[in-house]
Design a protein around this motif. Structure first.
Motif, PDB file in Angstrom:
ATOM      1  N   GLN A   1       0.831  -1.210   0.000  1.00 23.54           N
ATOM      2  CA  GLN A   1       0.000   0.000   0.000  1.00 23.54           C
ATOM      3  C   GLN A   1       0.864   1.257   0.000  1.00 23.54           C
ATOM      4  O   GLN A   1       0.551   2.254  -0.650  1.00 23.54           O
ATOM      5  CB  GLN A   1      -0.924  -0.005   1.222  1.00 23.54           C
ATOM      6  N   GLU A   2       1.968   1.187   0.723  1.00 20.08           N
ATOM      7  CA  GLU A   2       2.841   2.362   0.823  1.00 20.08           C
ATOM      8  C   GLU A   2       3.396   2.743  -0.554  1.00 20.08           C
ATOM      9  O   GLU A   2       3.401   3.912  -0.946  1.00 20.08           O
ATOM     10  CB  GLU A   2       3.992   2.040   1.778  1.00 20.08           C
TER      11      GLU A   2
ATOM     12  N   ASN B   1       0.639   4.173  -2.711  1.00 20.42           N
ATOM     13  CA  ASN B   1       0.375   5.575  -2.370  1.00 20.42           C
ATOM     14  C   ASN B   1       1.441   6.493  -2.967  1.00 20.42           C
ATOM     15  O   ASN B   1       1.135   7.576  -3.464  1.00 20.42           O
ATOM     16  CB  ASN B   1       0.336   5.763  -0.858  1.00 20.42           C
TER      17      ASN B   1
ATOM     18  N   GLY C   1       0.739   6.882  -6.497  1.00 23.11           N
ATOM     19  CA  GLY C   1      -0.394   7.792  -6.662  1.00 23.11           C
ATOM     20  C   GLY C   1       0.052   9.242  -6.572  1.00 23.11           C
ATOM     21  O   GLY C   1      -0.405  10.103  -7.326  1.00 23.11           O
ATOM     22  N   ASP C   2       0.977   9.510  -5.642  1.00 19.68           N
ATOM     23  CA  ASP C   2       1.477  10.878  -5.514  1.00 19.68           C
ATOM     24  C   ASP C   2       2.315  11.283  -6.737  1.00 19.68           C
ATOM     25  O   ASP C   2       2.391  12.459  -7.072  1.00 19.68           O
ATOM     26  CB  ASP C   2       2.332  11.012  -4.236  1.00 19.68           C
TER      27      ASP C   2
ATOM     28  N   ARG D   1      -6.156  -1.254  -3.111  1.00 23.35           N
ATOM     29  CA  ARG D   1      -5.095  -0.240  -3.025  1.00 23.35           C
ATOM     30  C   ARG D   1      -5.661   1.171  -3.167  1.00 23.35           C
ATOM     31  O   ARG D   1      -5.195   2.097  -2.516  1.00 23.35           O
ATOM     32  CB  ARG D   1      -4.042  -0.480  -4.119  1.00 23.35           C
TER      33      ARG D   1
ATOM     34  N   TYR E   1      -5.310   4.275  -0.726  1.00 20.33           N
ATOM     35  CA  TYR E   1      -4.710   5.537  -1.192  1.00 20.33           C
ATOM     36  C   TYR E   1      -5.644   6.716  -0.927  1.00 20.33           C
ATOM     37  O   TYR E   1      -5.230   7.762  -0.415  1.00 20.33           O
ATOM     38  CB  TYR E   1      -4.407   5.414  -2.687  1.00 20.33           C
TER      39      TYR E   1
ATOM     40  N   LEU F   1      -4.858   5.020 -11.448  1.00 25.22           N
ATOM     41  CA  LEU F   1      -4.324   6.138 -10.650  1.00 25.22           C
ATOM     42  C   LEU F   1      -4.811   7.468 -11.213  1.00 25.22           C
ATOM     43  O   LEU F   1      -5.138   8.394 -10.467  1.00 25.22           O
ATOM     44  CB  LEU F   1      -2.790   6.105 -10.660  1.00 25.22           C
TER      45      LEU F   1
ATOM     46  N   ARG G   1      -7.101   9.906  -9.042  1.00 27.27           N
ATOM     47  CA  ARG G   1      -6.635  11.258  -8.748  1.00 27.27           C
ATOM     48  C   ARG G   1      -7.693  12.284  -9.150  1.00 27.27           C
ATOM     49  O   ARG G   1      -7.973  13.238  -8.428  1.00 27.27           O
ATOM     50  CB  ARG G   1      -5.325  11.509  -9.491  1.00 27.27           C
TER      51      ARG G   1
END
Lengths: 402, 168
Positions: A34-35, A38, A41-42, B13, B17, B56, B60
């Motif tokens: 998950q990390e 994420n 995603g960023d 996920r 997120y 993603l 977003r």
């Protein structure tokens, strides 16, 4: 790959640096962690920013030129014309200063001698004149521009004459030779790894026209684009092959385009049944490389031929702007009752027109192992011979495999 | 891995997120909307390397829509995220300003990086792959390049204030 190892690949996601294997490893690890997901995603915001060619160019400009080794930088400095001009200027200034100082030192002595002898009296005004020359040199910038000297006039006359001769040559030169028939071009395409001119071979007459155009037409008015055919290697990377190379069944191909100015690029992919679809359409920036399509073209079957039609234009091409792209068609699905057949016919007609247009007024030079170009370079340069602000480049790129 | 399996894991996920930006319920909604878009519009996409970036991007966009909606809460002209779709590529004034600010911050941050990091980013922006960068920079192994890149990215992110984009 462990998540902590895969995390080292994060930096390549936004910039599109990853090979297929690296992407696969990163994404697989992101599904497990998950990390990492994420973090990916960023990165998406940065990725979307860097997909904009203008933003990428702005950053590249900010990052400046490559840092070269000290020796190379020193060598480059010594070979720069401005360096020699500076050195020459400095030497001349030192010489003038020495002459001036010597004149000033010798002047009182000469004046003393002049009192004694009548003929040395002439030397005093000479010395003063030398001083005037030195002082005058400093004020040269303030003087009005010098009139055309005989030498300058000669240069102007020669340049004028050269222009007249070139214009006459252009007028007298025969029209460009017609391109060879399609069959002959197909035969040429069949030669394995042999570099030959593309759809419109550069005949001597055309080359002559190109040379004349090169001299007579300002470079800014001519339009050009570079392309290279990229084949996916077993390690996932894409490598350029000779643009006329005969490919193999199963190859995964993309084509990289690099325009010489900002404009609009349209790329159509056609199959043996003369069905065409867009694989790229949009604004492009000069000196940026656009590899299309996003997903490679897979050359299926033991042998065959597919064609790409590329149009590079400074302004939008009306006949191509109207036709919906695949993505647009997806958006419009269910909302607009646009007949699929009408779209296909429209594109087919546009492609036929473009293919006719691609057969004339182009200079295409392939570079590769046996042709001139940068070491190791494989690609083709296409220039529209017809100058003018509205001219465009339309080139047909056959992909032949056996 | 099959498409259904990939989607199931992606859903999990995406919830995770979105949950660190939104409430748990809102995160579930985002994940559900992403799955719907993937199902309805991208039914033919089945590879992980396509599905993950796509999800993603959609996530977003959906999160941004939800954040904007919450900021507008109480105003008469609310916009439902259900009506929002994927970006069509045309500039939206708000996105335009955000991207411009982000670009300027990036330019400023990159100018403060060391020579090696600047060179690394320059090569990456030119479209070089890591193995190509390894050759150009003369590094002994590809792992060295991965490590350099990780450090440079970390440093750049610090200079950007810990996030690539401004807080929405």
């Amino acid at each position: 790959m462990k998540p902590e190892d895969a995390a080292r690949l994060l930096g390549g996601y936004a910039t599109g640096t990853l090979t297929d294997a690296e992407r696969q490893a990163l994404f697989q690890a992101a599904l497990d962690s998950q990390e990492l997901f994420n973090a990916l995603g960023d990165e998406q915001a940065l990725k979307e920013l860097l997909e904009d060619p203008a933003a990428r160019r702005r950053l590249l400009e900010a990052l400046g030129e490559a840092r070269r080794p000290l020796f190379e930088r020193a060598a480059a400095w010594f070979t720069r014309p401005s360096t020699w001009a500076l050195a020459g200027g400095a030497t001349a200034a030192v010489l003038l200063a020495v002459i001036a100082v010597r004149s000033l030192v010798e002047m009182p002595r000469k004046q003393a001698i002049a009192l004694k002898t009548a003929e040395t009296a002439v030397s005093v005004p000479q010395a003063v004149e030398k001083r005037d020359v030195v002082v005058g040199a400093k004020d040269e910038r303030r003087l009005p521009p010098a009139p055309a000297t005989p030498a300058r006039k000669d240069v102007q006359r020669i340049r004028q004459k050269e222009t007249e001769v070139r214009a006459a040559a252009e007028f007298a030169s025969p029209p460009p030779a017609p391109p060879p028939p399609a069959e002959e071009r197909a035969n040429l395409a069949a030669r394995q790894e042999q570099v030959v001119p593309m759809a419109a071979p550069a005949q001597p007459a055309e080359l002559k026209s190109a040379v004349v155009a090169d001299v007579v037409t300002p470079a800014a008015e001519r339009r050009g684009i570079r392309y290279s055919v990229l084949r996916q290697e077993p390690d996932g990377r894409y490598a350029a092959v000779n643009p006329r190379a005969v490919l193999q069944g199963g190859d995964r191909i993309r084509v990289a385009f690099e325009p010489d100015e900002d404009g609009h690029l349209y790329v159509l992919l056609g199959d043996s049944a003369d069905h065409w679809r867009f694989v790229f359409r949009g604004r492009v920036e000069q000196r940026m490389q656009y590899s299309v399509p996003a997903e490679p073209i897979v050359l299926e079957g033991p042998a065959g031929e597919r064609r790409l039609l590329a149009v590079f234009s400074p302004s939008p091409a009306p006949e191509l702007e109207g036709a919906p792209s695949t993505a647009a068609a997806v958006r419009l699905r269910g909302l607009v009752a646009r007949s699929k057949r009408a779209e296909t016919t429209e594109l087919k007609r546009a492609a036929a027109e473009l293919r006719r247009e691609s057969e004339s007024d182009l200079l295409i030079e392939a570079v590769g192992e046996t042709a001139p170009g940068k070491p190791g370079e494989k690609g083709a340069y296409v220039v529209a011979l017809r100058p003018g602000p509205g001219s465009r480049v339309v080139v047909e790129i056959p992909l032949v495999w056996r | 891995m099959e498409r259904e399996e990939i989607l199931a894991r992606l859903r999990e996920r995406i919830v995770g997120y979105a949950a660190y930006r939104l409430s748990r319920d809102a995160a579930e909604d985002v994940a559900q909307e992403v799955m719907m878009v993937l199902h309805e519009k991208y039914g033919s996409v089945s590879l992980l390397e396509d599905l993950l970036p796509l999800s993603l991007q959609i996530a977003r966009f959906k999160i941004a829509g939800m954040v904007r909606k919450s900021m507008r809460r109480g105003e008469p002209a609310q916009v439902s995220t259900d009506e929002l779709d994927l970006p069509d590529g045309r500039a939206n004034p708000s996105d335009y300003v955000e991207r411009k600010e982000m670009l300027e911050k990036l330019v400023a941050a990159m100018s403060r990086l060391g020579d090696r990091c600047r060179e690394l980013f320059r090569l990456k922006l030119q479209g070089r792959s890591f193995p190509e960068i390894q050759k150009i920079l003369g590094a002994g192994s590809i792992n060295t390049i991965y490590t350099w890149d990780l450090r440079c990215r970390k440093r750049l992110l610090e200079l950007m204030g810990g996030r690539w984009e401004g807080s929405r």
